[in-house]
Motif scaffolding. Structure first.
Motif, PDB file in Angstrom:
ATOM      1  N   PHE A   1      12.461  57.059  35.953  1.00  0.00           N
ATOM      2  CA  PHE A   1      12.827  58.184  35.090  1.00  0.00           C
ATOM      3  C   PHE A   1      13.506  57.627  33.841  1.00  0.00           C
ATOM      4  N   THR A   2      13.001  57.979  32.669  1.00  0.00           N
ATOM      5  CA  THR A   2      13.590  57.540  31.407  1.00  0.00           C
ATOM      6  C   THR A   2      13.811  58.748  30.506  1.00  0.00           C
ATOM      7  N   LYS A   3      14.290  58.481  29.306  1.00  0.00           N
ATOM      8  CA  LYS A   3      14.481  59.552  28.322  1.00  0.00           C
ATOM      9  C   LYS A   3      13.165  60.288  28.073  1.00  0.00           C
ATOM     10  N   HIS A   4      12.042  59.540  28.115  1.00  0.00           N
ATOM     11  CA  HIS A   4      10.732  60.157  27.899  1.00  0.00           C
ATOM     12  C   HIS A   4      10.453  61.234  28.946  1.00  0.00           C
ATOM     13  N   SER A   5      10.902  61.001  30.188  1.00  0.00           N
ATOM     14  CA  SER A   5      10.661  61.963  31.269  1.00  0.00           C
ATOM     15  C   SER A   5      11.306  63.307  30.964  1.00  0.00           C
TER      16      SER A   5
END
Length: 496
Positions: free
Chosen positions: A23-27
């Motif tokens: 899970f990253t900021k993009h998610s």
């Protein structure tokens, strides 16, 4: 909170084990993007007032640290704690009824009570009702049937039941929000007494008169709950939410006026790099130990064909490379060049004993046929699952039913027979005729058995927002719970 890198934890209800997904900021940004996009399409058909409220049955679970020091938790836990969740409310001009302390309590029964209480406190402001899965809405209103009198007391007095709500932070947050509303409480009480006599038909429009629709994921394993959801919703539209998974969002519902049974999802090409494996049904005389599909080489999104079935493969911005999602979809059309997908089934979720292969969709059709006989008696199929018993020979299918209402044993015997003959897979029919698969077994479990399964998954880290009753299970803990709660067994007399 810093969302540089975390791990999503899947519920584990589909395959029996939880998976860790990056899970990253993009998610969180893609989640915000699809929510805004979906809200725009819905507002064209069902416009809502700016500044209105949403009755959201949403739940977080506790986060924890992995051995490597990374924070892990469910996808919903990450999202509801993120800045994007607050931005989503601002951008869509719709605000959830419940404060963060209710959403993140980790005690779903207490959270559900507070969601209902606050939803009724703001009842004239509620524009629509939603949850991640249809199951959560059904279980919330089922709980309401039992606790509405306590809720009326709390609305009247501006109080909070000390026996039902024990968490200090939740109590403070709710009590800081509500105030006494005796007139509203009396109005709710009168409505509930009338609804009780109608078996709670039309509960939603009666208690939330300004609600425009009910919004949730209603495809796949959620289809079973559509009948009950329609019962509660009355003539209010059911709108199917968008298509995604723990690994990635996939598509948006661009036709929200369609009933859930006919919904398709337009793929958003920027969420991941999508490939599609063309799959074809095997010939009836072709045996496979895996499933009943044969594959061609993967094709990109631009080369999919109308009417063809595919398995989705995705390469994500969070690190997954050519990841096989396991979902079987059909291309049902196109929207401005991007394919619109119809969800068919989970590829790995199959009942199989011998050369037979029945998918989740096959099972749903069979259970629908069997439960038609049940419905004629006035009883209701609350929930179901299945298991392929290969320990006892010959192996056979076991279908577990939880029923509301009294049903004669003769009717249940007929239901069992009807389901057995409704499996049309050639491998199953041949195997039943030669007795290499034994008679189908119908097990009736005590009321509350499927709530025990829910408690088991939530107790092992899943959030209620992510829970899906597994329609076919080989999880021995679940099988043991079901067998311990079984009160009646019936065996089919078909093919005798």
């Amino acid at each position: 909170m810093n969302f540089n890198f975390f791990l999503f934890l899947s519920s584990g209800t589909t395959e029996g084990r939880q998976k860790y997904v990056p899970f990253t900021k993009h998610s969180s940004q893609t989640t915000l993007q699809i929510f805004r996009l979906a809200a725009a399409y819905r507002s064209r058909v069902y416009p809502i007032r700016e500044g209105g409220r949403i009755l959201e049955f949403i739940y977080s679970s506790k986060q924890f640290k992995t051995k490597g020091g990374l924070t892990a938790g469910t996808a919903t836990t990450h999202y509801y704690a993120s800045e994007e969740f607050k931005i989503k409310q601002e951008k869509t001009k719709s605000f959830t009824c419940s404060p963060e302390e209710v959403i993140s309590s980790g005690e779903y029964k207490q959270s559900t009570y507070c969601h209902l209480l606050l939803g009724l406190f703001f009842s004239d402001q509620v524009e629509f009702i939603t949850s991640t899965f249809a199951y959560s809405i059904v279980q919330a209103f089922t709980a309401f049937e039992e606790c509405w009198q306590d809720i009326c007391i709390d609305v009247r007095e501006g109080s909070l039941s000390s026996s039902r709500i024990t968490l200090p932070k939740m109590r403070k947050a709710v009590l800081d929000t509500i105030s006494p509303k005796p007139y509203l409480a009396s109005k709710i009480e009168v409505a509930c007494k009338k609804l009780e006599s109608l078996d709670w038909f039309g509960l939603v429009p009666k208690l939330w008169p300004n609600a425009k629709y009910v919004y949730s994921i209603m495809t796949g394993s959620m289809q079973h709950y559509l009948k009950k959801l329609r019962h509660y919703a009355g003539d209010l539209p059911l709108v199917s939410a968008d298509y995604g998974s723990t690994e990635s969002w996939i598509g948006v519902n661009v036709d929200p006026s369609l009933p859930p049974e006919d919904v398709t999802f337009a793929v958003i090409p920027t969420f991941s790099y999508f490939e599609f494996i063309p799959i074809h049904r095997r010939k009836q005389d072709c045996n496979s130990a895996i499933d009943d599909f044969i594959e061609d080489e993967p094709v990109p999104l631009s080369q999919v064909k109308l009417g063809q079935e595919y398995e989705i493969v995705l390469t994500s911005f969070t690190g997954l490379y050519r990841y096989r999602l396991g979902d079987v979809v059909e291309v049902a059309g196109f929207h401005k060049g991007t394919p619109k997908l119809n969800f068919v089934c989970r590829r790995k979720l199959i009942l199989t004993v011998n050369i037979d292969k029945n998918t989740e969709k096959d099972l749903q059709l069979v259970v629908d046929r069997g439960s038609q006989l049940l419905n004629k008696t006035g009883a209701e199929l609350v929930d179901f699952t299945s298991h392929a018993d290969i320990v006892n020979q010959p192996g056979h299918y076991i279908i577990y039913w939880e029923i509301k209402g009294d049903v004669e044993e003769g009717v249940l015997n007929q239901c069992c027979h009807e389901m057995d003959v409704s499996f049309v897979d050639p491998g199953y029919v041949v195997s039943r005729r030669t007795n290499s698969i034994g008679p189908l077994e119908l097990c009736i479990v005590k009321r509350g058995a499927f709530r025990m399964i829910l408690d088991y998954f939530v107790g092992n880290g899943a959030a209620l927002s992510q829970f899906k009753t597994p329609r076919c299970t080989s999880n021995q803990v679940l099988v043991r719970i079901l067998n311990d709660w079984t009160i009646k067994r019936f065996h089919s007399t078909a093919y005798c």
